[in-house]
Design a protein around this motif. Structure first.
Motif, PDB file in Angstrom:
ATOM      1  N   UNK A  59       0.835  -1.199   0.000  1.00  0.00           N
ATOM      2  CA  UNK A  59       0.000   0.000   0.000  1.00  0.00           C
ATOM      3  C   UNK A  59       0.873   1.254   0.000  1.00  0.00           C
ATOM      4  N   UNK A  60       0.438   2.280  -0.682  1.00  0.00           N
ATOM      5  CA  UNK A  60       1.246   3.481  -0.862  1.00  0.00           C
ATOM      6  C   UNK A  60       1.876   4.014   0.439  1.00  0.00           C
ATOM      7  N   UNK A 123      -1.921   1.942  -5.273  1.00  0.00           N
ATOM      8  CA  UNK A 123      -2.484   3.285  -5.148  1.00  0.00           C
ATOM      9  C   UNK A 123      -3.991   3.275  -5.339  1.00  0.00           C
ATOM     10  N   UNK A 124      -4.603   4.349  -4.887  1.00  0.00           N
ATOM     11  CA  UNK A 124      -6.030   4.512  -5.085  1.00  0.00           C
ATOM     12  C   UNK A 124      -6.375   4.749  -6.542  1.00  0.00           C
ATOM     13  N   UNK A 125      -7.630   4.471  -6.880  1.00  0.00           N
ATOM     14  CA  UNK A 125      -8.149   4.629  -8.244  1.00  0.00           C
ATOM     15  C   UNK A 125      -9.436   5.446  -8.149  1.00  0.00           C
ATOM     16  N   UNK A 187      -2.574  11.417  -6.383  1.00  0.00           N
ATOM     17  CA  UNK A 187      -3.796  12.220  -6.429  1.00  0.00           C
ATOM     18  C   UNK A 187      -5.017  11.472  -5.908  1.00  0.00           C
ATOM     19  N   UNK A 188      -4.947  10.138  -5.837  1.00  0.00           N
ATOM     20  CA  UNK A 188      -6.043   9.336  -5.288  1.00  0.00           C
ATOM     21  C   UNK A 188      -5.568   8.742  -3.963  1.00  0.00           C
ATOM     22  N   UNK A 189      -5.988   9.314  -2.870  1.00  0.00           N
ATOM     23  CA  UNK A 189      -5.529   8.893  -1.551  1.00  0.00           C
ATOM     24  C   UNK A 189      -5.860   7.431  -1.300  1.00  0.00           C
ATOM     25  N   UNK A 196      -8.452   0.172  -5.854  1.00  0.00           N
ATOM     26  CA  UNK A 196      -6.999   0.315  -5.878  1.00  0.00           C
ATOM     27  C   UNK A 196      -6.427  -0.448  -7.073  1.00  0.00           C
ATOM     28  N   UNK A 197      -5.148  -0.169  -7.366  1.00  0.00           N
ATOM     29  CA  UNK A 197      -4.451  -0.879  -8.446  1.00  0.00           C
ATOM     30  C   UNK A 197      -2.955  -0.688  -8.261  1.00  0.00           C
TER      31      UNK A 197
END
Length: 272
Positions: A59-60, A123-125, A187-189, A196-197
């Protein structure tokens, strides 16, 4: 083309992953076996027999924390390489490499390092089909430019095929493109995103975050490593029938350009 014993490659990469597993346990970081390595854990309880790399994802927030502290946390001879620390690094994800080895993957992509473990940020999508199309379209555009900046422009000779990479090199820098990619992915928390991806497979790799679940123990080459809790949903979404062995023609290795498991890459660099 390098001639190498894939079993020795597996052992070298496994050593990197075991070191990372210890670091994550010591510092409360989350990681998952990923992509082909997750298939390997489920189908073979280890490496896919012909596979000569290993993938994990984080996870980021955990990924960024590892990058910030990798120099102090990773034991020698392991080191993390990424665009955040190296302006010449050509990929949008990190690697942990064994500095006591030497690897050049492709003759036309001469990034010199050691045998490695791929580390992907998750990251978030964006929600919504249209927003997602635009978001992934921007990512693929920047990723393609990144490849053209790094690639030998004369890979296919000195004719028209070299014009596009030469023009791209005049318009963009490696460091500038990496900053654009990082800005887009941040940009996508992650914490606030339902979807996510890892972005390596584009939109195909998109999944509900709940599929990742709690990092779960899997047997892998005689040791225990962490993987995706809901692995069937994850792998089916990414690969379809992942338990079916591919045809022999699709059982491909990287076919590294140069590999030396006995000498450090810095010695090779000094000889160039």
């Amino acid at each position: 083309m390098a001639n190498y014993d894939i079993h020795q490659v597996h052992q070298a990469i496994l050593g990197i992953c075991k070191a990372l597993d210890r670091v994550c346990a010591d510092h409360n970081l989350t990681y998952y076996l990923w992509a082909g390595s997750m298939i390997g854990a489920v189908r073979h309880h280890g490496f896919i027999p012909w596979d000569d790399d290993m993938d994990i994802a984080m996870p980021r927030p955990d990924y960024d924390k590892l990058i910030a502290h990798c120099a102090e946390w990773l034991p020698e001879p392991y080191e993390m390489v990424c665009a955040e620390d190296d302006a010449t690094y050509p990929l949008p994800f990190a690697k942990i490499q064994d500095a006591s080895t030497t690897l050049i993957e492709r003759a036309h992509l001469r990034y010199l390092g050691g045998i490695y473990l791929d580390v992907f940020p998750i990251d978030g999508v964006p929600d919504g089909r249209v927003r997602r199309l635009i978001h992934f379209g921007r990512y693929e555009y920047y990723k393609r430019l990144l490849y053209l900046v790094h690639r030998d422009p004369y890979k296919h000779g000195h004719g028209p095929s070299c014009w596009v990479p030469l023009i791209v090199r005049r318009l963009y820098t490696m460091n500038g493109l990496q900053r654009k990619i990082r800005h887009l992915l941040h940009s996508c928390n992650y914490g606030q995103s339902r979807w996510v991806a890892d972005y390596d497979d584009g939109r195909k790799g998109t999944m509900l975050k709940e599929i990742l679940g709690k990092p779960t123990d899997y047997q892998f080459e005689g040791c225990v490593l962490k993987g995706v809790e809901h692995y069937d949903e994850y792998l089916t979404n990414k690969y379809g029938d992942y338990m079916k062995l591919p045809d022999a023609r699709h059982q491909r290795q990287h076919n590294f350009h140069y590999l030396d498991l006995n000498h450090p890459y810095r010695s090779y660099r000094d000889k160039e």
